[in-house]
Enzyme design. Structure first.
Site, PDB file in Angstrom:
ATOM      1  N   ARG A  61      43.506  32.209  29.532  1.00 11.96           N
ATOM      2  CA  ARG A  61      42.462  32.940  30.380  1.00 11.96           C
ATOM      3  C   ARG A  61      41.255  32.126  30.484  1.00 11.96           C
ATOM      4  NH1 ARG A  61      39.877  36.343  27.312  1.00 11.96           N
ATOM      5  NH2 ARG A  61      41.712  37.162  26.477  1.00 11.96           N
ATOM      6  N   TYR A 122      34.582  43.866  54.904  1.00 16.57           N
ATOM      7  CA  TYR A 122      36.068  44.482  54.700  1.00 16.57           C
ATOM      8  C   TYR A 122      36.078  45.600  54.082  1.00 16.57           C
ATOM      9  CZ  TYR A 122      40.575  44.563  52.380  1.00 16.57           C
ATOM     10  OH  TYR A 122      41.548  45.522  51.916  1.00 16.57           O
ATOM     11  N   ASP A 197      30.324  36.119  51.764  1.00 18.92           N
ATOM     12  CA  ASP A 197      31.645  36.117  51.654  1.00 18.92           C
ATOM     13  C   ASP A 197      32.078  35.268  53.065  1.00 18.92           C
ATOM     14  OD1 ASP A 197      34.278  36.591  52.458  1.00 18.92           O
ATOM     15  OD2 ASP A 197      34.042  38.701  51.771  1.00 18.92           O
ATOM     16  N   LYS A 222      43.705  34.537  52.563  1.00 21.04           N
ATOM     17  CA  LYS A 222      43.460  34.244  54.041  1.00 21.04           C
ATOM     18  C   LYS A 222      43.739  32.695  54.273  1.00 21.04           C
ATOM     19  CE  LYS A 222      42.507  38.692  53.568  1.00 21.04           C
ATOM     20  NZ  LYS A 222      43.437  39.452  52.983  1.00 21.04           N
TER      21      LYS A 222
HETATM   22  O1  P1T Z   1      42.683  41.018  49.511  1.00 24.27           O
HETATM   23  P1  P1T Z   1      41.921  40.382  48.920  1.00 24.27           P
HETATM   24  O2  P1T Z   1      42.370  38.956  48.301  1.00 24.27           O
HETATM   25  O3  P1T Z   1      41.361  41.048  47.522  1.00 24.27           O
HETATM   26  O4  P1T Z   1      40.560  40.057  49.555  1.00 24.27           O
HETATM   27  C1  P1T Z   1      39.511  41.109  49.952  1.00 24.27           C
HETATM   28  C2  P1T Z   1      38.718  40.548  51.225  1.00 24.27           C
HETATM   29  C3  P1T Z   1      37.599  40.194  50.922  1.00 24.27           C
HETATM   30  N1  P1T Z   1      36.794  39.729  51.953  1.00 24.27           N
HETATM   31  C4  P1T Z   1      37.285  39.559  53.251  1.00 24.27           C
HETATM   32  C5  P1T Z   1      36.232  39.374  54.175  1.00 24.27           C
HETATM   33  C6  P1T Z   1      38.401  40.242  53.455  1.00 24.27           C
HETATM   34  O5  P1T Z   1      38.711  40.109  54.753  1.00 24.27           O
HETATM   35  C7  P1T Z   1      39.454  40.613  52.071  1.00 24.27           C
HETATM   36  C8  P1T Z   1      40.658  41.079  52.564  1.00 24.27           C
HETATM   37  N2  P1T Z   1      40.819  41.535  53.864  1.00 24.27           N
HETATM   38  C9  P1T Z   1      42.071  41.985  54.381  1.00 24.27           C
HETATM   39  C10 P1T Z   1      43.162  42.121  53.548  1.00 24.27           C
HETATM   40  C11 P1T Z   1      42.144  42.226  55.845  1.00 24.27           C
HETATM   41  O6  P1T Z   1      43.307  42.467  56.598  1.00 24.27           O
HETATM   42  O7  P1T Z   1      41.122  42.498  56.456  1.00 24.27           O
END
Ligand code: P1T
Length: 418
Positions: A61, A122, A197, A222
């Site tokens: 961890r 998001y 972000d 992504k």
């Molecule tokens: O899904 P995760 O890895 O926890 O990430 C969250 C997240 C954070 N910031 C942005 C700009 C994001 O687009 C996302 C996740 N977004 C999607 C799952 C979506 O389809 O928009």
């Protein structure tokens, strides 16, 4: 002799172009075997010679060589000025998801702190701020359209402790002027932590630390991973004090990225530059096609001159990205028919993979945003979000045209039955 952290590199790629950096930053052949990719280090614990005497690795961890390789990579790509003498991984931290990265980052705030956040973010990020951290941490969150520096100047106060920016935003693709925000924020409160972000832009298209921001976040699920097969998030810090606290928080909260996900993400990043070149170019073609289409009310895309913040885009971004949002003529029925009839674009949440995706933010990714906020932001029933993949753009255009024909059929059927 290299330490088990693989510290030091055979060459320093920090001054190289980004296409070289995505392959080499923070990497060096495995010291014991010469392997050019890091092994997936699955051991959870490491033997000690004597209590407290070890090779620098104690427990996974806290220390994991595969995760460290990824963390050094993302810190380098986002131009963190921190070295491995300032912080073990030069300011990079990897988490189990983008939201786990966000949750850890918010722990930099004391209970009751005031935060200004972009209004369009998001849906899951919005939900964490409004429905979790306002209750459990007492965060006083003001949502504000940060694409307007005037509005931000009104929202930013000397007691604001954090500014949470997403740009381009999900899903309305607003673009915030990062240098402008940083200047206003520093004047009001030099101590405020500025977080961006950068998931939609990626470091290929935009590097927020270069504009005075303190911390960058990515959902590596992504573009960074890029193949829709790994879940993760990263934070990149630019100041030693933030890195020190994040290192403590990453270990204390424990929402770390697994070695396998770290490996997959690192593997994906190696092609980030070539993938983004294709995403950027194909999205421009598709956005132009949509903008001239009779069944499209409006297209929002940072690469179009019609984008409301096009000047900021030109100043701050090196490419427009692969995300396009558009408003189809009609309503929910037309949207449904369009979405159901596409064959190459998969109807699915998420984005940034090699395969093209399409989705309906109001029903899917942003359902957790309160209806009145969705209305204000323009997340309506005829809003469609595209994640343009790396397929041949001619096939993508043909697929969209097929969807348009189906949507037209829905309109005609509705008119006939009226
Ligand atoms: O899904 P995760 O890895 O926890 O990430 C969250 C997240 C954070 N910031 C942005 C700009 C994001 O687009 C996302 C996740 N977004 C999607 C799952 C979506 O389809 O928009």
């Amino acid at each position: 002799m290299h330490s088990p952290y693989n510290r030091g590199m055979t060459h320093d790629p920090s001054s190289a172009h980004i296409g070289t950096k995505v392959v080499h930053t923070g990497q060096r052949p495995d010291p014991s075997t010469g392997a050019v990719m890091p092994p997936i280090s699955l051991a959870t614990t490491y033997e000690q010679e004597s209590p407290g005497v070890h090779k620098g690795l104690e427990y996974t961890r806290t220390h994991n060589p595969t995760r460290f390789a990824l963390e050094r990579m993302v810190a380098g790509l986002e131009n963190s000025p921190l070295t491995e003498d300032d912080d073990l991984t030069g300011g990079g931290f990897a988490f189990a998801s983008g939201l786990a990265a966000m949750a850890t980052c918010l722990e930099l705030m004391d209970a009751g702190s005031r935060i200004v956040a972009m209004d369009d973010i998001y849906g899951g990020s919005n939900r964490m701020l409004r429905r979790v951290r306002q209750r459990t941490q007492g965060l006083d969150v003001e949502f504000c359209d940060l694409s307007s520096l005037d509005r931000f100047a009104q929202a930013m106060t000397p007691v604001t402790k954090m500014v949470w920016v997403e740009t381009p935003t999900n899903p309305t693709l607003k673009v915030a002027d990062l240098s402008g925000i940083s200047a206003i924020a520093r004047k009001a409160n030099p101590e405020a932590i500025l977080v961006c972000d950068n998931t939609f832009a990626t470091p290929i298209n935009q590097t927020p630390l270069d504009h005075g921001f303190d911390i960058v976040l990515h959902s590596t699920t992504k573009y960074m991973g890029g193949h829709s097969d790994s879940l993760g998030g990263v934070l990149i810090a630019s100041k030693p004090e933030h890195a020190e606290t994040l290192r403590f928080l990453q270990n204390s909260l424990g929402a770390v990225m697994s070695p396998f996900e770290a490996y997959m993400t690192l593997r994906g990043i190696k092609t980030l530059d070539v993938r983004m070149a294709r995403h950027n170019a194909s999205a421009v073609e598709i956005a132009r096609f949509l903008a001239s289409h009779s069944q499209v009310e409006r297209v929002v895309f940072p690469g179009l001159e019609s984008h409301p913040h096009h000047e900021v885009v030109q100043k701050q971004m090196r490419g427009p990205g692969g995300m396009i949002t558009f408003y189809l003529a009609g309503g929910l029925e037309e949207s449904r028919r369009f979405l159901e009839s596409l064959e190459i674009f998969a109807l699915a949440e998420s984005l940034g993979g090699v395969e093209s995706l399409v989705e309906h933010p109001a029903i899917m990714t942003h359902a957790s945003v309160p209806p009145e906020m969705r209305r204000e932001l323009g997340i309506s029933d005829n809003m469609i979000r595209l994640s343009v993949g790396v397929e041949d753009v001619r096939d993508l255009l043909a697929d969209i045209e097929k969807g348009m024909a189906a949507a037209k059929g829905a309109r005609a059927a509705a008119a006939a039955s009226a």
